[in-house]
Design an enzyme around this catalytic site. Structure first.
Site, PDB file in Angstrom:
ATOM      1  N   GLY A 170      25.380  27.114  67.195  1.00 49.25           N
ATOM      2  CA  GLY A 170      26.388  26.263  66.550  1.00 49.25           C
ATOM      3  C   GLY A 170      27.154  25.543  67.640  1.00 49.25           C
ATOM      4  O   GLY A 170      26.685  25.438  68.783  1.00 49.25           O
ATOM      5  N   GLY A 175      27.712  27.974  70.658  1.00 49.80           N
ATOM      6  CA  GLY A 175      26.470  28.389  71.313  1.00 49.80           C
ATOM      7  C   GLY A 175      25.734  27.224  71.950  1.00 49.80           C
ATOM      8  O   GLY A 175      25.287  27.296  73.102  1.00 49.80           O
ATOM      9  N   HIS A 222      41.028  29.256  51.858  1.00 52.41           N
ATOM     10  CA  HIS A 222      41.343  27.821  51.804  1.00 52.41           C
ATOM     11  C   HIS A 222      41.764  27.444  50.385  1.00 52.41           C
ATOM     12  O   HIS A 222      41.074  27.767  49.431  1.00 52.41           O
ATOM     13  CB  HIS A 222      40.115  27.013  52.222  1.00 52.41           C
ATOM     14  CG  HIS A 222      40.430  25.608  52.604  1.00 52.41           C
ATOM     15  ND1 HIS A 222      40.839  24.687  51.681  1.00 52.41           N
ATOM     16  CD2 HIS A 222      40.413  24.974  53.804  1.00 52.41           C
ATOM     17  CE1 HIS A 222      41.051  23.531  52.299  1.00 52.41           C
ATOM     18  NE2 HIS A 222      40.808  23.683  53.583  1.00 52.41           N
ATOM     19  N   ARG A 275      47.949  26.455  54.420  1.00 46.04           N
ATOM     20  CA  ARG A 275      46.863  26.974  53.596  1.00 46.04           C
ATOM     21  C   ARG A 275      47.182  28.311  52.946  1.00 46.04           C
ATOM     22  O   ARG A 275      46.953  28.516  51.758  1.00 46.04           O
ATOM     23  CB  ARG A 275      45.609  27.137  54.454  1.00 46.04           C
ATOM     24  CG  ARG A 275      45.023  25.819  54.855  1.00 46.04           C
ATOM     25  CD  ARG A 275      43.809  26.003  55.729  1.00 46.04           C
ATOM     26  NE  ARG A 275      43.261  24.697  56.082  1.00 46.04           N
ATOM     27  CZ  ARG A 275      42.230  24.519  56.887  1.00 46.04           C
ATOM     28  NH1 ARG A 275      41.632  25.550  57.442  1.00 46.04           N
ATOM     29  NH2 ARG A 275      41.788  23.309  57.135  1.00 46.04           N
ATOM     30  N   HIS A 290      37.193  31.174  53.654  1.00 51.01           N
ATOM     31  CA  HIS A 290      36.763  29.979  54.388  1.00 51.01           C
ATOM     32  C   HIS A 290      36.520  30.262  55.859  1.00 51.01           C
ATOM     33  O   HIS A 290      35.587  29.743  56.460  1.00 51.01           O
ATOM     34  CB  HIS A 290      37.867  28.932  54.230  1.00 51.01           C
ATOM     35  CG  HIS A 290      37.646  27.678  55.007  1.00 51.01           C
ATOM     36  ND1 HIS A 290      36.541  26.893  54.815  1.00 51.01           N
ATOM     37  CD2 HIS A 290      38.387  27.054  55.954  1.00 51.01           C
ATOM     38  CE1 HIS A 290      36.619  25.848  55.633  1.00 51.01           C
ATOM     39  NE2 HIS A 290      37.714  25.935  56.345  1.00 51.01           N
ATOM     40  N   GLU A 306      33.699  31.118  66.403  1.00 51.65           N
ATOM     41  CA  GLU A 306      34.318  31.901  65.329  1.00 51.65           C
ATOM     42  C   GLU A 306      33.997  33.389  65.469  1.00 51.65           C
ATOM     43  O   GLU A 306      34.667  34.238  64.887  1.00 51.65           O
ATOM     44  CB  GLU A 306      33.853  31.363  63.967  1.00 51.65           C
ATOM     45  CG  GLU A 306      34.739  31.801  62.814  1.00 51.65           C
ATOM     46  CD  GLU A 306      34.368  31.159  61.471  1.00 51.65           C
ATOM     47  OE1 GLU A 306      33.758  30.065  61.473  1.00 51.65           O
ATOM     48  OE2 GLU A 306      34.697  31.753  60.429  1.00 51.65           O
ATOM     49  N   LEU A 313      36.842  23.731  65.410  1.00 54.40           N
ATOM     50  CA  LEU A 313      35.871  22.940  66.164  1.00 54.40           C
ATOM     51  C   LEU A 313      36.328  22.850  67.612  1.00 54.40           C
ATOM     52  O   LEU A 313      35.543  22.971  68.551  1.00 54.40           O
ATOM     53  CB  LEU A 313      35.758  21.543  65.546  1.00 54.40           C
ATOM     54  CG  LEU A 313      35.333  21.515  64.073  1.00 54.40           C
ATOM     55  CD1 LEU A 313      35.294  20.079  63.563  1.00 54.40           C
ATOM     56  CD2 LEU A 313      33.971  22.158  63.908  1.00 54.40           C
TER      57      LEU A 313
HETATM   58  C1  LIG Z   1      33.202  23.894  54.777  1.00 52.45           C
HETATM   59  C2  LIG Z   1      33.848  24.082  56.124  1.00 52.45           C
HETATM   60  C3  LIG Z   1      34.607  23.061  56.674  1.00 52.45           C
HETATM   61  C4  LIG Z   1      35.215  23.224  57.924  1.00 52.45           C
HETATM   62  N1  LIG Z   1      35.943  22.202  58.422  1.00 52.45           N
HETATM   63  C5  LIG Z   1      36.524  22.347  59.641  1.00 52.45           C
HETATM   64  C6  LIG Z   1      37.259  21.281  60.205  1.00 52.45           C
HETATM   65  O1  LIG Z   1      37.425  20.225  59.614  1.00 52.45           O
HETATM   66  N2  LIG Z   1      37.789  21.446  61.420  1.00 52.45           N
HETATM   67  C7  LIG Z   1      37.633  22.599  62.112  1.00 52.45           C
HETATM   68  O2  LIG Z   1      38.116  22.665  63.213  1.00 52.45           O
HETATM   69  N3  LIG Z   1      36.927  23.617  61.600  1.00 52.45           N
HETATM   70  C8  LIG Z   1      36.369  23.530  60.383  1.00 52.45           C
HETATM   71  N4  LIG Z   1      35.657  24.568  59.862  1.00 52.45           N
HETATM   72  C9  LIG Z   1      35.431  25.763  60.659  1.00 52.45           C
HETATM   73  C10 LIG Z   1      34.332  25.535  61.692  1.00 52.45           C
HETATM   74  O3  LIG Z   1      33.331  24.728  61.150  1.00 52.45           O
HETATM   75  C11 LIG Z   1      33.660  26.806  62.175  1.00 52.45           C
HETATM   76  O4  LIG Z   1      34.581  27.755  62.460  1.00 52.45           O
HETATM   77  C12 LIG Z   1      32.854  26.556  63.434  1.00 52.45           C
HETATM   78  O5  LIG Z   1      31.977  25.496  63.234  1.00 52.45           O
HETATM   79  C13 LIG Z   1      32.088  27.764  63.870  1.00 52.45           C
HETATM   80  O6  LIG Z   1      31.211  27.429  64.935  1.00 52.45           O
HETATM   81  P1  LIG Z   1      30.386  28.517  65.699  1.00 52.45           P
HETATM   82  O7  LIG Z   1      29.664  27.832  66.776  1.00 52.45           O
HETATM   83  O8  LIG Z   1      31.273  29.606  66.082  1.00 52.45           O
HETATM   84  O9  LIG Z   1      29.382  29.145  64.658  1.00 52.45           O
HETATM   85  P2  LIG Z   1      28.271  28.526  63.698  1.00 52.45           P
HETATM   86  O10 LIG Z   1      28.282  27.084  63.675  1.00 52.45           O
HETATM   87  O11 LIG Z   1      28.397  29.242  62.403  1.00 52.45           O
HETATM   88  O12 LIG Z   1      26.929  28.931  64.367  1.00 52.45           O
HETATM   89  C14 LIG Z   1      26.383  30.198  64.293  1.00 52.45           C
HETATM   90  C15 LIG Z   1      25.054  30.194  64.995  1.00 52.45           C
HETATM   91  O13 LIG Z   1      24.621  31.518  65.181  1.00 52.45           O
HETATM   92  C16 LIG Z   1      23.319  31.703  64.717  1.00 52.45           C
HETATM   93  N5  LIG Z   1      23.232  33.081  64.294  1.00 52.45           N
HETATM   94  C17 LIG Z   1      24.068  33.761  63.479  1.00 52.45           C
HETATM   95  N6  LIG Z   1      23.673  35.035  63.396  1.00 52.45           N
HETATM   96  C18 LIG Z   1      22.578  35.166  64.156  1.00 52.45           C
HETATM   97  C19 LIG Z   1      21.723  36.256  64.482  1.00 52.45           C
HETATM   98  N7  LIG Z   1      21.922  37.462  63.997  1.00 52.45           N
HETATM   99  N8  LIG Z   1      20.681  36.021  65.282  1.00 52.45           N
HETATM  100  C20 LIG Z   1      20.459  34.775  65.795  1.00 52.45           C
HETATM  101  N9  LIG Z   1      21.246  33.749  65.545  1.00 52.45           N
HETATM  102  C21 LIG Z   1      22.291  33.933  64.715  1.00 52.45           C
HETATM  103  C22 LIG Z   1      23.130  30.667  63.652  1.00 52.45           C
HETATM  104  O14 LIG Z   1      21.771  30.354  63.531  1.00 52.45           O
HETATM  105  C23 LIG Z   1      23.935  29.515  64.231  1.00 52.45           C
HETATM  106  O15 LIG Z   1      23.146  28.813  65.127  1.00 52.45           O
HETATM  107  C24 LIG Z   1      35.057  24.425  58.621  1.00 52.45           C
HETATM  108  C25 LIG Z   1      34.312  25.441  58.062  1.00 52.45           C
HETATM  109  C26 LIG Z   1      33.739  25.289  56.803  1.00 52.45           C
HETATM  110  C27 LIG Z   1      33.034  26.443  56.202  1.00 52.45           C
END
Ligand SMILES: Cc1cc2nc3c(=O)[nH]c(=O)nc-3n(C[C@H](O)[C@H](O)[C@H](O)COP(=O)(O)OP(=O)(O)OC[C@H]3O[C@@H](n4cnc5c(N)ncnc54)[C@H](O)[C@@H]3O)c2cc1C
Ligand code: HEM
Ligand code: HEM
Ligand code: SF4
Ligand code: F3S
Ligand code: FES
Lengths: 636, 264, 252
Positions: free
Chosen positions: A41, A44, A265, A329, A400, A424, A440
């Site tokens: 994500g 990562g 949310h 929120r 959320h 996250e 983000l």
């Molecule tokens: C609908 C929605 C709207 C949002 N809007 C906003 C916004 O406007 N502004 C803001 O700042 N935040 C927003 N957020 C929050 C934000 O999007 C997330 O907190 C953030 O994108 C998380 O990013 P991340 O890289 O931590 O994880 P993620 O993007 O969830 O990535 C997780 C990664 O881990 C991998 N993975 C998971 N488990 C495993 C496993 N066991 N083995 C191998 N791979 C695995 C997945 O394949 C993925 O690649 C929003 C969230 C939602 C749900």
């Protein structure tokens, strides 16, 4: 007591000082060190690309078929940065201040300050990558205000900011894949962490197409696997979001911090049927012009337009005259729950409140409203079949975001040396409540800037014994994983993974959701082991482990949720105060507002796994506030 | 309402596949299409049968995971809509729906309705990026981008990589997908230095990945859930001719490795 | 579980960057090397062919002005270019250009068709078209028919090798040849069918050419498609006017 290793000195200089003190790895030696990054994500992908550019041998794993599908893609609203392009009084200090205060004083000042500092670099990085942020006619970047703050510091790309930021990181990652520095392992699910001599040295994965269980050894493991809101079954998170990676790391010794801090949310489309599989977020910006109300009388089934003005209760405006519909929120969510609990909820399920644009339409005209929110109204219509221009929208809160996650120090390292957590998946910067557009920012700060400094520092300051995938620790872990899969497949009971997950979700929503009480949490804590029992004795799966088997994948994730849920309730029970998204009924002011207890709870609760069936052990990281003064939030 | 689903079932790439018809009962209008499939799968599971494998994640039309043909049309034929955004309200009692996976040589089948779209990732690897090592970016507002260019880049960047364009194209061409990325990056000032290399590399990558060649049918544009216009294809063709005239001859393309060998 | 392997396949096999050094230096060859380049070649050669066809159609219509006019026109085609060139030389140059265009057009069509067929080895049991037209789908078969027509047509009206009784065909007597040729109704019919194919080919082809060359935009596509259709119909009518008039006895 946990030591977060915060550098000494003035807060503005901590990060620079830390970076200067970090050990470096000679460019020629980088290739000899390998880093596993689980998750592609924002956090990562950014970390994998950046460490790849530096020359480390990176292995990036994702359970998706492509990094571009990670849940970050769904973020809509925007990303904060203290650029102060608007000259409206923003600054790094103000972003820091807002985030600490918004987090209800349960986050670490030093981390948040660093986040605010790095926010500026993130925008530079993303723009250079070609992320098409919204612009003004003069060609400069546009910003808007978001999530109730007074300054316009949110950068956005229409309603698809997360998508565009992720694609930027994804492209940088794919460039490194082509360059050979990163090996991308898609459709691989991490199922265990391998710890050798006290250091994280690798992971066990399952190939989701062939079922092959494989090991990957490395010098460092980074978990960036996202949040665990899906413990509630229904949430705004994507279907595959899970806790498996961090939970299994927790079982291997990483402390889990503030598990009960979840964000609900307020503006989501309500549940419409028992078949509902996920909930859709309606952007928070709708509250800028929409007015929230419910009927005064309980069980009023009249259609909205037949309810006269004096029989409507604009409860947010009534209770919070100065912030009105724009309260944060957590406050908005709780208020919606209260009115629904009083039987005044609207819609078929009674779990909904109106978000009415009639006034906005008569004041601004339909066209202006359509221009601002047209795409949201379209989404709403597609899902509900209702036209929000003529009928008020119905909204209801939904899980959320999870502020909790693996405990990490200032370097984003967990309590297992060599295991880092980002995005996250860690607990770091948002305290008890996350402000809009900050996730983000945090994911990218972690991935682009923090880890690329702290991971090399760890590598440079550690001596690594040679460890390969044929070491006994790997073979044993592989066997364990294979055995647990086999065990699930051989139960051959009658309950599908989804049906157990739904029951768990319901229970968590009722007792560990928007409002929590000792009594309710005790109930949940009694119920969860029963569900686990049901899982281990009556789970129904078909097919084998040696093929693509989506219900098997689901089952493994559900089991981890069943364990995590218990820890969430324990944590919620332990924290007998209300703060941010965590509302304890026992701790409220006479007029029903959240009441924090700084004397007793100004700490991060980090839990240690002691084995299945054993009570987890609480470790505390005390929080001190030198720059932001502890105050009770008030939005009256 | 009750529906009949004729679904393509195939255990893996090597196994023979066939259509199997299922009846799904008590479908309500407020269910989404994928929730309807969830219900079918719960039913199948309870009967000890293999659930239908289909890809999905966000269920709100942004991740690009979902996608198959419903009655011969990719994503089901509603304008600007992915499969996961279809509500059952759009269907009628007694409807017979055929569900078929994307079919293209570049998208080998994995199981039932799931195909492997990693060829798209490799097209991106060939040049779908702007090289900015982390930390080397200039101040964001130092790069001015006229609003219309920025909007154009966004329109192109909206592609979710679902693969419907390939699936619907009579030639199984990946032109719309590739042109969307080429147009996004080639129109921005930041993308200029690598413009020619990007274009040639990505075009050659499409070919090495065994996608077909475009004859301007326009099916891709019609099914694209993000309404990426065919205009971008013409734009990419122009950019390619230009790149070649400028003397660009290098095409970098990552060799696909056999990810899913049989028998593993 | 039995299939635990020491290492995943993908972890062993690193993705490798290859440079396709084969792309020729010469710009034209380089273009020809890529699928899109071939497609551009088709568009350019198609455009040349379209111009020829329009000119040819206009030339044919001189038949309605009487034998002298058209026969003189035929002679003119051979004389033009003098005195700078020998008699017939310019005609040959044009012929060669046309031939090269036709060959490139056909070879590219063939190669691209092969690529496209290989791109979908397993076809759909059920696929519905949403946007594409009959004309677009008939480009390849229509093209084959046109190729056959062109060969036949040259043997017929240019060489007089088919379709005429011995001695009936006279060099440079275009009027007489055409009237005699189209009195044979199966030949006329074949011409009309071939012109139908040409009409469809142009209906998609002219618009397609603008799209291929990047001239079509979302805004102008509708107009371009209309222009393409009008042109196709005009060419169709212009050509079939001759065999029909002969068969109807208006031109004798
Ligand atoms: C609908 C929605 C709207 C949002 N809007 C906003 C916004 O406007 N502004 C803001 O700042 N935040 C927003 N957020 C929050 C934000 O999007 C997330 O907190 C953030 O994108 C998380 O990013 P991340 O890289 O931590 O994880 P993620 O993007 O969830 O990535 C997780 C990664 O881990 C991998 N993975 C998971 N488990 C495993 C496993 N066991 N083995 C191998 N791979 C695995 C997945 O394949 C993925 O690649 C929003 C969230 C939602 C749900
Ligand atoms: C001689 C045999 C011919 C064959 C086999 C043939 C075949 C084809 C094919 C397969 C296409 C591709 C369809 C597409 O891209 O949409 C095409 C395009 C085209 N053809 Fe032909 N064709 C032939 C003759 C002609 C003639 C005689 C003309 C002109 C009168 C012509 C004009 C065009 C044009 C303008 C295009 C569009 C090119 C583009 O889209 O870029 N073709 N032809
Ligand atoms: C009803 C329609 C047509 C008629 C009556 C017709 C008539 C003729 C005649 C009489 C000639 C001989 C001219 C001369 O020798 O001076 C000729 C030549 C030719 N025609 Fe046609 N034609 C028709 C359609 C077409 C079409 C559709 C094409 C191409 C797609 C075509 C291509 C040619 C070519 C290539 C030559 C040879 C020119 C040369 O090299 O001398 N014709 N045609
Ligand atoms: S261009 Fe459209 S159809 Fe093709 S992958 Fe992108 S979004 Fe999907
Ligand atoms: S449908 Fe196919 S033929 Fe071209 S215009 Fe679209 S890629
Ligand atoms: S499931 Fe994400 S686009 Fe459909």
């Amino acid at each position: 007591m946990l030591d977060p290793l915060i550098p000494s000195g003035p807060i503005e200089q901590k990060w620079d000082k830390a970076r200067f003190e970090m050990k470096l790895v000679n460019p020629a030696n980088r290739r000899k060190h390998s880093v596993i990054i689980v998750g592609a994500g924002l956090a990562g992908a950014a970390a994998a690309a950046s460490l790849g550019q530096q020359g480390y041998q990176v292995h990036c794993f994702s359970l998706h078929d492509s990094p571009r599908r990670a849940h970050s893609i769904a973020a809509q609203g925007g990303i904060n940065a203290a650029k102060n392009y608007r000259n409206d009084g923003d600054s790094i200090f103000r972003l820091f201040y807002d985030t600490v205060k918004g987090g209800d004083f349960r986050s670490r000042e030093a981390n948040v300050f660093r986040l605010a500092q790095l926010s500026v670099n993130i925008i530079d990085q993303c723009v250079a990558q070609g992320v098409p942020f919204a612009r003004e006619y003069g060609g400069l970047l546009d910003t808007r205000s978001f999530g109730g703050v007074q300054v316009q510091r949110t950068f956005y790309a229409r309603g698809q900011t997360g998508q565009q930021l992720l694609l930027g990181a994804y492209q940088a990652l794919e460039e490194q894949v082509a360059a050979g520095t990163v090996t991308m392992h898609t459709r691989r699910e991490m199922l265990d962490l391998v710890v050798v001599d006290g250091k994280a040295r690798g992971i066990i994965t399952r190939n989701m197409v062939t079922g092959a269980i494989a090991a990957q050894a490395a010098d460092v493991v980074v978990l960036a696997t996202g949040g665990y809101s899906n413990v509630f079954f229904l949430s705004t998170n994507a279907m595959a979001s899970n806790t498996t990676a961090i939970w299994r790391a927790h079982r291997r010794g990483a402390l889990f911090a503030n598990p009960c801090f979840t964000q609900i949310h307020p503006t989501c489309i309500p549940v419409s049927s028992e078949h509902q599989s996920k909930l859709t977020l309606m952007s928070e910006s709708l509250r800028n012009d929409g007015r929230v109300w419910v009927p005064v009388k309980p069980a009023d089934t009249r259609p909205p337009h037949e309810i006269p003005e004096n029989e409507r209760d604009y409860y947010l405006e009534r209770r919070y005259p100065s912030f009105g519909n724009l309260v944060p929120r957590d406050v908005a969510s709780r208020a919606a729950k209260e009115v629904c609990d009083q039987g005044r909820g609207v819609g078929p399920s009674g779990q909904g409140v109106y978000l009415d644009f009639a006034d906005a339409i008569s004041r601004l005209g339909r066209d202006v409203v359509a221009e601002k929110y047209g795409n949201l109204f379209d989404i709403y219509e597609r899902i509900t079949g209702e036209d929000a221009y003529t009928v008020p929208m119905r909204i209801y809160p939904a899980p959320h975001y999870t502020m909790g996650g693996l405990w990490v120090d200032y370097h984003l390292m967990t309590t297992i040396p060599g295991l880092f957590a980002a995005g996250e998946a860690n607990f770091s910067d948002h305290g008890a409540n996350r402000l809009g557009a900050s996730a983000l920012m945090q994911g990218l700060a972690d991935g682009y800037f923090v880890l690329p400094a702290t991971v090399p520092n760890y590598i440079a300051s550690t001596t690594f014994e040679r460890v390969t995938e044929s070491d006994p620790a790997f073979t044993a872990a592989k066997k364990e994983v294979a055995a647990s899969i086999q065990a699930m497949l051989s139960i051959k009971g009658k309950r599908t993974p989804d049906s157990i997950h739904k029951k768990l979700g319901r229970l968590m929503w009722d007792y560990c959701g928007m409002s929590r009480s000792a009594e309710g949490l005790e109930k949940a804590l009694a119920g969860i082991p029963e569900f686990r029992e049901e899982f281990t004795t009556d789970l129904l799966l078909v097919g084998t482990g040696e093929e693509l088997n989506q219900s098997l994948e689901k089952a493994a994730r559900v089991y981890d949720f069943l364990e995590l849920a218990e820890l969430m309730c324990i944590d919620a029970l332990d924290r007998n105060e209300s703060c941010g998204g965590h509302f304890r009924e026992e701790s409220q002011t006479p007029d029903g507002e959240a009441l924090r207890n700084d004397e007793q709870y100004s700490y991060v609760a980090a839990w240690e796994w002691r084995g299945a069936g054993e009570a987890p052990v609480l470790h505390k990281e005390p929080l001190t506030f030198e720059h932001v003064h502890l105050t009770q939030r008030s939005y009256k | 309402m009750n529906l009949f689903l004729k679904i393509w079932r195939q255990r893996n790439a090597k196994a023979p596949g066939k259509f199997v018809t299922y009846e799904v009962k008590d479908v309500t209008g407020d269910m989404s299409f994928l929730e309807m499939l969830d219900a079918l799968n719960e039913e199948l599971l309870r009967n000890g049968e293999d659930p239908v494998a289909f890809e999905h994640d966000c269920r709100e039309g942004i991740c690009g995971s979902c996608g198959f043909l419903i009655n011969g049309v990719a994503h089901g034929g509603r304008k600007a809509t992915t499969v996961c955004q279809l509500a059952m309200r759009f269907f009628e009692d007694g409807d017979v729906l055929t569900l078929e996976p994307w079919r293209a040589r570049a998208f080998p089948l994995i199981r039932d309705l799931i195909v492997d779209r990693s060829a798209f990732d490799r097209i991106i690897q060939a040049g779908g990026y702007i090289s900015v090592p982390t930390g080397s970016a200039p101040e964001a507002n130092a790069i001015l981008v006229p609003k219309d260019i920025s909007d154009l880049a966004f329109d192109a960047a909206a592609c979710i990589g679902c693969g419907a364009c390939v699936a619907a194209c009579p030639n199984a061409a990946a032109m719309l997908f590739t042109s969307a990325k080429v147009t996004q990056l080639n129109s921005l000032p930041q993308g200029q230095p690598q413009r020619d290399h990007r274009t040639v590399s990505m075009v050659v990558a499409m070919e090495t990945e065994k996608f077909g060649s475009c004859t301007n049918h326009g099916e891709c544009e019609a099914v694209c859930p993000k309404e990426i216009p065919m205009e971008f294809i013409g734009q990419m063709n122009k950019d390619l001719a230009q790149a070649i005239l400028h003397g660009e001859r290098e095409a970098a393309h990552t060799v696909p490795f056999d990810e899913f060998p049989e028998g593993e | 579980m039995s299939s635990t392997k020491p290492l995943d396949r993908a972890t062993k096999v690193r993705s490798r960057k290859i440079t396709r050094g084969k792309i020729p230096t010469n710009p034209a060859l380089a273009l020809w090397h890529t699928t899109i380049g071939k497609k551009i070649v088709m568009a350019v050669t198609g455009a040349v062919l379209v111009l020829f066809v329009i000119a040819h159609m206009l030339g044919n219509l001189k038949i309605f002005l009487g034998p002298e006019q058209i026969n003189a026109y035929s002679r003119f085609l051979r004389d033009v270019g003098q005195p700078e060139l020998e008699r017939g030389q310019l005609l040959w140059i044009v012929r060669i250009v046309l031939l090269i265009c036709a060959i490139l057009h056909i070879v590219a069509a063939y190669q691209l068709t092969r690529i496209s067929h290989a791109a979908r080895p397993a076809s759909y049991a059920h696929r519905k078209n949403v946007e594409t037209t009959l004309a677009a789908r008939l480009m390849r078969w229509g093209g084959v028919l046109l190729a056959i027509f062109i060969v036949f047509h040259i043997l017929h009206f240019t060489l007089g090798a088919v379709g005429f009784n011995p001695g009936q065909f006279q060099d440079l007597a275009v009027y007489q040849n055409v009237v005699a040729g189209f009195r044979v109704w199966p030949i006329s019919l074949f011409y009309i069918v071939a012109m139908g194919a040409l009409c469809l080919h142009l209906d998609h082809g002219v618009w397609s050419m603008t799209q291929t060359l990047g001239w079509a935009t979302t805004e102008n596509t509708k107009s371009l498609r209309t222009i393409s259709r009008v042109l196709a119909i005009v060419v169709f009518l212009g050509f079939i006017a001759v065999p029909i008039s002969v068969m109807a006895g208006w031109v004798r």
